[in-house]
Design a protein around this motif. Structure first.
Motif, mmCIF file in Angstrom:
data_model
loop_
_atom_site.group_PDB
_atom_site.id
_atom_site.type_symbol
_atom_site.label_atom_id
_atom_site.label_comp_id
_atom_site.label_asym_id
_atom_site.label_seq_id
_atom_site.Cartn_x
_atom_site.Cartn_y
_atom_site.Cartn_z
ATOM 1 N N LEU A 107 60.779 23.812 66.141
ATOM 2 C CA LEU A 107 60.002 25.059 66.157
ATOM 3 C C LEU A 107 58.742 24.897 65.317
ATOM 4 O O LEU A 107 57.655 25.317 65.724
ATOM 5 C CB LEU A 107 60.866 26.211 65.633
ATOM 6 N N ALA A 108 58.887 24.240 64.161
ATOM 7 C CA ALA A 108 57.726 24.011 63.291
ATOM 8 C C ALA A 108 56.703 23.121 63.997
ATOM 9 O O ALA A 108 55.492 23.374 63.921
ATOM 10 C CB ALA A 108 58.167 23.369 61.977
ATOM 11 N N ILE A 149 56.250 22.757 67.276
ATOM 12 C CA ILE A 149 55.594 23.506 68.362
ATOM 13 C C ILE A 149 54.585 24.486 67.786
ATOM 14 O O ILE A 149 53.454 24.611 68.277
ATOM 15 C CB ILE A 149 56.655 24.252 69.212
ATOM 16 N N VAL A 150 54.959 25.156 66.710
ATOM 17 C CA VAL A 150 54.057 26.140 66.099
ATOM 18 C C VAL A 150 52.802 25.454 65.563
ATOM 19 O O VAL A 150 51.694 25.989 65.671
ATOM 20 C CB VAL A 150 54.812 26.901 64.971
ATOM 21 N N LEU A 176 50.597 24.902 68.437
ATOM 22 C CA LEU A 176 50.405 26.070 69.301
ATOM 23 C C LEU A 176 48.942 26.469 69.398
ATOM 24 O O LEU A 176 48.451 26.822 70.482
ATOM 25 C CB LEU A 176 51.241 27.248 68.756
#
Lengths: 136, 376
Positions: free
Chosen positions: A30-31, A33-34, A37
């Motif tokens: 998640l980190a 991808i963020v 982003l």
């Protein structure tokens, strides 16, 4: 049953290791991808902008020459004098989009062609980063 | 005369025993901590009052108690046993959470993950102390420092432990200003506490804020589908907030809805802690394990930050690891205050909030993982 025997019997080690790995992997992904982003968002915005300017260029190219009003062909200085007060309202630097909007709001004819003519005549010059100014 | 005697033998004064009185004193203590000390009053006040209500002795069979069918408290308790209230609380939490600080500093998400190691350490400790796997998992989730998550998982795995687990979780959340600072000071040097975090190099755009809840729910819930009841409502609440097109709904979720759920959650959890159920050696062990869970969670976040610093040019202030627990915004505030104590010009709050927000997601994922490990 207590102690290490109980932990082994109930598969505690496997649960702890697997659970820890899963949560670390999930939040790491998640980190990642963020952190990327904003690049994806910028890319999609640029894609949209390119499509818009290509569409505008196509529309202007599609216009037959004889539809361009005489005023635009002949009196670029007059056009500049007419347009400059609106550009001054936007400050020292502005985006073409803002200029277009203010022309449209004040019902100036053919705002696209006007801005194009002013650019070609050197009345509006680019400053970089998408900003323009009036050439004093 | 017989009628009067019958009435007197049905009063609480006649039916009370020492366990009711101990619990009522505990309830009054919670009220004192909430009102006089202002330790997490939104949680401790309903719980404290619920403890008092739940420990008023009554004649069983009249449909009065929380464990008796057709009683008012039993109907309200339905939201706890089914996990409904925690989901609603997470909806409101999502509608109140601003992920800007997390999106500006994505690497701090790892500290939120590291702080969840307290859960797994406590799982092992619980098994070693003789708890069954489902009970150990319910006690372990206290290490996530998240009350609704603790109640949610315990309601699914070990409903008979809801009372002590909830009381332990909320008590330790309220005691964060006492538990965390000594651990922070013990595990960090002064030089490390003085590290200033750089300001973010860019501003987060609205599109990123809109994408995050969708990416978050897809990634996290595909990984741990059992966390859907919590993370689904959490990211939904956040989506309502950042979309800007349903402000009314977002405001309602962030105010009335979460308040209603908090009131009934606190009151019924408190009322479920009846003396004969709560005052057992198991409850004492749960309290002790809860303290261990919290401490290990704080320590593991700090130690992981120090580990990350071995590989990073721009060092992270290790205090931020303590904010990786899910206790928003209490632990972020404590990290900021400890940092300020060393250097009043060191502003760690927004960085700590990034870790805190990540901790909320991490603890919900852990709840889903533990539930899926222990289902059946």
């Amino acid at each position: 049953m207590n102690g290490f025997e109980a932990i082994s019997y109930y598969n505690g080690w496997a649960q702890a290791v697997a659970g820890a790995l899963i949560v670390m992997t999930g939040l790491s992904l998640l980190a990642l991808i963020v952190s990327q982003l904003y690049k994806i968002v910028e890319f999609s915005e640029n894609l949209g902008k390119n499509k818009d300017s290509a569409r505008v260029k196509k529309k202007e190219d599609d216009l037959p020459a004889d539809t361009v009003p005489d005023l635009l062909k002949v009196d670029i200085n007059g056009l500049g004098e007419l347009s400059r007060p609106y550009a001054d309202k936007l400050g020292d630097s502005f985006q073409l989009r803002e200029l277009y909007d203010i022309f449209q709001k004040n019902s100036l004819p053919h705002p696209h062609l006007t801005i194009r003519s002013l650019r070609e005549a050197g009345k509006i010059v680019p400053l970089g980063d998408g900003m323009f100014c009036w050439n004093r | 005369m017989d009628l009067l005697l019958q009435f007197l033998t049905n009063t609480g004064y006649y039916l009370a025993d020492y366990r009711n009185l101990i619990m009522i004193v505990i309830g009054c203590l919670f009220l004192y901590l909430a009102i006089a000390k202002e330790y997490e009053p939104l949680l401790l006040l309903p719980i404290g009052f619920g403890v008092i209500v739940g420990n008023i002795p009554f004649f069983k069979g009249f449909g009065l108690g929380i464990y008796e069918n057709n009683s008012v408290l039993h109907y309200l308790y339905f939201g706890v046993t089914t996990g409904l209230y925690p989901s609603i609380v997470f909806l409101g939490l999502g509608a109140m959470t601003d992920f800007t600080s997390l999106l500006e500093r994505p690497k701090l998400m790892l500290l939120g993950a590291a702080a969840q190691m307290g859960i797994y350490f406590t799982l092992l400790s619980g098994l070693a102390l003789g708890f069954l796997p489902k009970e150990a998992a319910s006690v372990a989730i206290i290490g996530g420092a998240d009350g609704p998550t603790s109640i949610f998982l315990t309601a699914k795995l070990a409903p008979h432990l809801i009372g002590p687990v909830a009381i332990a979780a909320y008590s330790y959340m309220a005691l964060i200003p006492i538990i965390q600072p000594p651990i922070m000071r013990l595990l960090t040097s002064r030089k490390e506490r003085l590290i200033k975090m750089p300001e973010p190099k860019r501003t987060v755009t609205r599109k990123e804020l809109l994408c995050f809840p969708v990416i978050g729910i897809i990634l996290c819930c595909f990984l741990a589908p059992a966390s859907i009841p919590l993370l689904g409502t959490f990211f939904f609440g956040n989506m309502m907030k950042v979309s800007g097109v349903v402000d009314r709904l977002a405001k309602t979720a962030a105010s009335s809805i979460i308040d209603i759920a908090t009131i009934f959650l606190g009151l019924t959890v408190g009322a479920s802690t009846q003396g004969d159920v709560f005052l057992t050696p198991k409850s004492v062990m749960i309290f002790c394990l809860g303290a261990v869970a919290f401490s290990i969670a704080t320590a593991s976040g700090i130690l992981f930050a120090k580990f990350m610093n071995l590989f990073m040019k721009e060092k992270i202030n290790p205090l931020l690891g303590a904010a990786g627990v899910s206790a928003v915004p209490g632990s972020a505030r404590e990290v900021h205050l400890v940092g300020q104590h060393e250097d009043p010009t060191n502003f760690l709050l927004m960085h700590a909030m990034a870790c805190n927000s990540s901790g909320v997601i991490g603890s919900a994922i852990c709840a889903g993982i533990l539930w899926s490990f222990n289902v059946g």
